[in-house]
Design a protein around this motif. Structure first.
Motif, PDB file in Angstrom:
ATOM      1  N   GLU A 232      17.142  21.443 -15.092  1.00 58.17           N
ATOM      2  CA  GLU A 232      17.940  20.387 -14.008  1.00 58.17           C
ATOM      3  C   GLU A 232      16.934  20.063 -13.077  1.00 58.17           C
ATOM      4  N   ARG A 233      16.406  21.033 -12.467  1.00 54.07           N
ATOM      5  CA  ARG A 233      15.196  20.851 -11.318  1.00 54.07           C
ATOM      6  C   ARG A 233      14.137  19.928 -11.766  1.00 54.07           C
ATOM      7  N   LEU A 234      13.634  20.451 -12.898  1.00 52.62           N
ATOM      8  CA  LEU A 234      12.309  19.742 -13.572  1.00 52.62           C
ATOM      9  C   LEU A 234      12.687  18.036 -13.808  1.00 52.62           C
ATOM     10  N   GLU A 235      14.081  17.739 -14.310  1.00 55.35           N
ATOM     11  CA  GLU A 235      14.558  16.376 -14.541  1.00 55.35           C
ATOM     12  C   GLU A 235      14.688  15.615 -13.269  1.00 55.35           C
ATOM     13  N   GLN A 236      15.194  16.276 -12.302  1.00 57.17           N
ATOM     14  CA  GLN A 236      15.412  15.842 -10.790  1.00 57.17           C
ATOM     15  C   GLN A 236      14.006  15.547 -10.301  1.00 57.17           C
ATOM     16  N   GLU A 237      13.256  16.216 -10.466  1.00 54.63           N
ATOM     17  CA  GLU A 237      11.802  16.074  -9.847  1.00 54.63           C
ATOM     18  C   GLU A 237      11.058  14.871 -10.484  1.00 54.63           C
ATOM     19  N   MET A 238      11.127  14.832 -12.047  1.00 50.93           N
ATOM     20  CA  MET A 238      10.612  13.864 -12.473  1.00 50.93           C
ATOM     21  C   MET A 238      11.178  12.368 -12.369  1.00 50.93           C
ATOM     22  N   LYS A 239      12.476  12.429 -12.152  1.00 47.16           N
ATOM     23  CA  LYS A 239      13.097  11.116 -11.925  1.00 47.16           C
ATOM     24  C   LYS A 239      12.606  10.508 -10.482  1.00 47.16           C
ATOM     25  N   GLN A 240      12.639  11.710  -9.493  1.00 47.33           N
ATOM     26  CA  GLN A 240      12.060  11.268  -8.243  1.00 47.33           C
ATOM     27  C   GLN A 240      10.704  10.564  -8.186  1.00 47.33           C
ATOM     28  N   LEU A 241       9.972  11.251  -8.961  1.00 52.18           N
ATOM     29  CA  LEU A 241       8.563  10.768  -9.009  1.00 52.18           C
ATOM     30  C   LEU A 241       8.525   9.399  -9.753  1.00 52.18           C
ATOM     31  N   GLU A 242       9.179   9.164 -10.802  1.00 54.61           N
ATOM     32  CA  GLU A 242       9.336   7.896 -11.310  1.00 54.61           C
ATOM     33  C   GLU A 242       9.706   6.649 -10.514  1.00 54.61           C
ATOM     34  N   LYS A 243      10.639   7.069  -9.604  1.00 57.54           N
ATOM     35  CA  LYS A 243      11.164   5.917  -8.635  1.00 57.54           C
ATOM     36  C   LYS A 243       9.914   5.818  -7.553  1.00 57.54           C
ATOM     37  N   ASP A 244       9.326   6.831  -7.189  1.00 57.63           N
ATOM     38  CA  ASP A 244       7.997   6.629  -6.213  1.00 57.63           C
ATOM     39  C   ASP A 244       6.916   5.826  -6.553  1.00 57.63           C
ATOM     40  N   ILE A 245       6.678   6.217  -8.085  1.00 53.75           N
ATOM     41  CA  ILE A 245       5.802   5.450  -8.599  1.00 53.75           C
ATOM     42  C   ILE A 245       6.160   3.696  -9.075  1.00 53.75           C
ATOM     43  N   GLU A 246       7.346   3.763  -9.190  1.00 47.99           N
ATOM     44  CA  GLU A 246       7.700   2.210  -9.456  1.00 47.99           C
ATOM     45  C   GLU A 246       7.911   1.435  -8.111  1.00 47.99           C
ATOM     46  N   LEU A 247       8.114   2.247  -7.099  1.00 46.11           N
ATOM     47  CA  LEU A 247       8.003   1.538  -5.608  1.00 46.11           C
ATOM     48  C   LEU A 247       6.730   1.069  -5.217  1.00 46.11           C
ATOM     49  N   ILE A 248       5.749   2.147  -5.439  1.00 43.24           N
ATOM     50  CA  ILE A 248       4.354   1.794  -5.156  1.00 43.24           C
ATOM     51  C   ILE A 248       3.767   0.594  -5.783  1.00 43.24           C
ATOM     52  N   GLU A 249       3.966   0.668  -7.383  1.00 43.81           N
ATOM     53  CA  GLU A 249       3.559  -0.275  -7.923  1.00 43.81           C
ATOM     54  C   GLU A 249       4.180  -1.886  -7.710  1.00 43.81           C
ATOM     55  N   ARG A 250       5.359  -1.876  -7.568  1.00 43.63           N
ATOM     56  CA  ARG A 250       6.052  -3.099  -7.098  1.00 43.63           C
ATOM     57  C   ARG A 250       5.501  -3.670  -6.016  1.00 43.63           C
ATOM     58  N   HIS A 251       5.194  -2.838  -4.832  1.00 43.07           N
ATOM     59  CA  HIS A 251       4.709  -3.473  -3.439  1.00 43.07           C
ATOM     60  C   HIS A 251       3.165  -3.288  -3.458  1.00 43.07           C
ATOM     61  N   LYS A 252       2.370  -4.445  -3.103  1.00 41.29           N
ATOM     62  CA  LYS A 252       0.956  -4.378  -3.019  1.00 41.29           C
ATOM     63  C   LYS A 252       0.810  -3.933  -1.512  1.00 41.29           C
ATOM     64  N   THR A 253       1.602  -4.327  -0.737  1.00 47.29           N
ATOM     65  CA  THR A 253       1.338  -4.110   0.842  1.00 47.29           C
ATOM     66  C   THR A 253       2.266  -3.050   1.280  1.00 47.29           C
ATOM     67  N   ILE A 254       1.720  -1.999   1.977  1.00 48.55           N
ATOM     68  CA  ILE A 254       2.759  -0.860   1.999  1.00 48.55           C
ATOM     69  C   ILE A 254       1.946  -0.513   3.739  1.00 48.55           C
ATOM     70  N   TYR A 255       3.068  -0.096   4.539  1.00 46.84           N
ATOM     71  CA  TYR A 255       3.000   0.208   5.809  1.00 46.84           C
ATOM     72  C   TYR A 255       3.571   1.612   6.019  1.00 46.84           C
ATOM     73  N   ILE A 256       2.950   2.390   6.772  1.00 41.15           N
ATOM     74  CA  ILE A 256       3.351   4.022   7.022  1.00 41.15           C
ATOM     75  C   ILE A 256       3.429   3.947   8.455  1.00 41.15           C
ATOM     76  N   ALA A 257       4.229   4.966   9.172  1.00 43.13           N
ATOM     77  CA  ALA A 257       4.375   5.304  10.559  1.00 43.13           C
ATOM     78  C   ALA A 257       3.346   6.227  11.034  1.00 43.13           C
ATOM     79  N   ASN A 258       2.772   6.010  12.064  1.00 39.08           N
ATOM     80  CA  ASN A 258       1.734   7.061  12.663  1.00 39.08           C
ATOM     81  C   ASN A 258       2.446   7.958  13.447  1.00 39.08           C
ATOM     82  N   ASN A 259       2.564   9.181  13.009  1.00 38.12           N
ATOM     83  CA  ASN A 259       3.274  10.211  14.019  1.00 38.12           C
ATOM     84  C   ASN A 259       2.031  11.072  14.923  1.00 38.12           C
TER      85      ASN A 259
END
Length: 259
Positions: A232-259
């Motif tokens: 279950e832990r591996l499946e959950q981590e793989m799903k989260q990685l798939e969401k992150d990859i899809e998010l980055i591929e969909r948006h060409k311009t990404i802004y991040i906060a400077n801490n």
């Protein structure tokens, strides 16, 4: 020898003791007692349940007649519309009524009708179409074969609601761009470069490949709690990685906060 068992003797039993009297607690009285009494007196009525104790005997002269208890219908009246007087035709003249006499006109009806027919514009026949081989016809205007919409003034133009929606989207994008520029000017945000975005994407895909390799090496039968938890832990981590990859591929311009 008697089977009675006596308690052991003690000299303290000779000391007289005061008799303990059991004091009863005060009797419970409801705080709604007076209200219940008042409601009972208000709802009380004579002969409410069982009826009167003595009923008067009906008189022999007032015996029950046939159909006397049936509901009486109102008297029958002839039906008449409310606006009957406004739209009704005049009454037929009686035989004794005399028509108006002595009325003459100089109008030549023959000549007038001839002139009206000569000057009248001929009516154009309505266009029809035949929809069967037997010649059954229908009006052409209602058939949908006549191009009516292309003759409208606003034909081929963008509707107003789409223009308004386009302006709202454009305004929202401008506000967002201004907000991003202001934050970047303050140093609170920065934009990821293409090289950084590519490196992050490749690292995420590499992590997904590693987790997928571990997932393929799991046992087919998950008969213990640790095996089930790891799967279950591996499946959950793989799903989260798939969401992150899809998010980055969909948006060409990404802004991040400077801490």
């Amino acid at each position: 020898m008697s089977d009675t068992i006596y308690p052991p003797e003690s000299i303290y039993n000779l000391i007289p003791r005061e008799e303990e009297k059991h004091v009863k607690p005060p009797r419970y009285m409801s705080k709604f007692r007076e209200q219940v009494k008042l409601e009972k007196e208000v709802n009380k009525a004579t002969s409410k349940t069982m009826g009167p104790a003595k009923v008067d005997v009906p008189s022999p002269q007032k015996y029950l007649l046939k159909h006397s208890k049936e509901p009486k219908l109102p008297e029958k009246k002839p039906f008449k519309y409310e606006d009957d007087e406004l739209h009704s035709k005049p009454a037929i003249p009686a035989r004794t009524d005399k028509p108006l006499m002595g009325l003459h006109t100089n109008k030549n009806f023959i000549k007038t009708n001839a002139v009206e027919n000569i000057m009248a514009v001929p009516k154009k026949p309505q266009p029809v179409y035949a929809y069967t081989k037997k010649g059954d016809k229908e009006l052409l205007e209602k058939s949908g074969l006549v191009p009516k919409y292309i003759k409208k003034k606003d034909y081929g133009q963008t509707p107003e609601y789409l223009l308004q929606r386009r302006e709202e989207v454009k305004k929202a994008q401008e506000e967002y761009d201004n907000y991003v520029k202001e934050r970047m000017r303050e140093g609170a945000m920065k934009q990821l470069s293409d090289n950084e975005r590519h490196n992050i994407l490749q690292a995420l895909k590499k992590n997904w490949d590693d987790l997928h390799h571990q997932y393929q090496g799991l046992s087919v039968v998950t008969d213990t709690a640790p095996k089930k938890y790891r799967k279950e832990r591996l499946e959950q981590e793989m799903k989260q990685l798939e969401k992150d990859i899809e998010l980055i591929e969909r948006h060409k311009t990404i802004y991040i906060a400077n801490n």
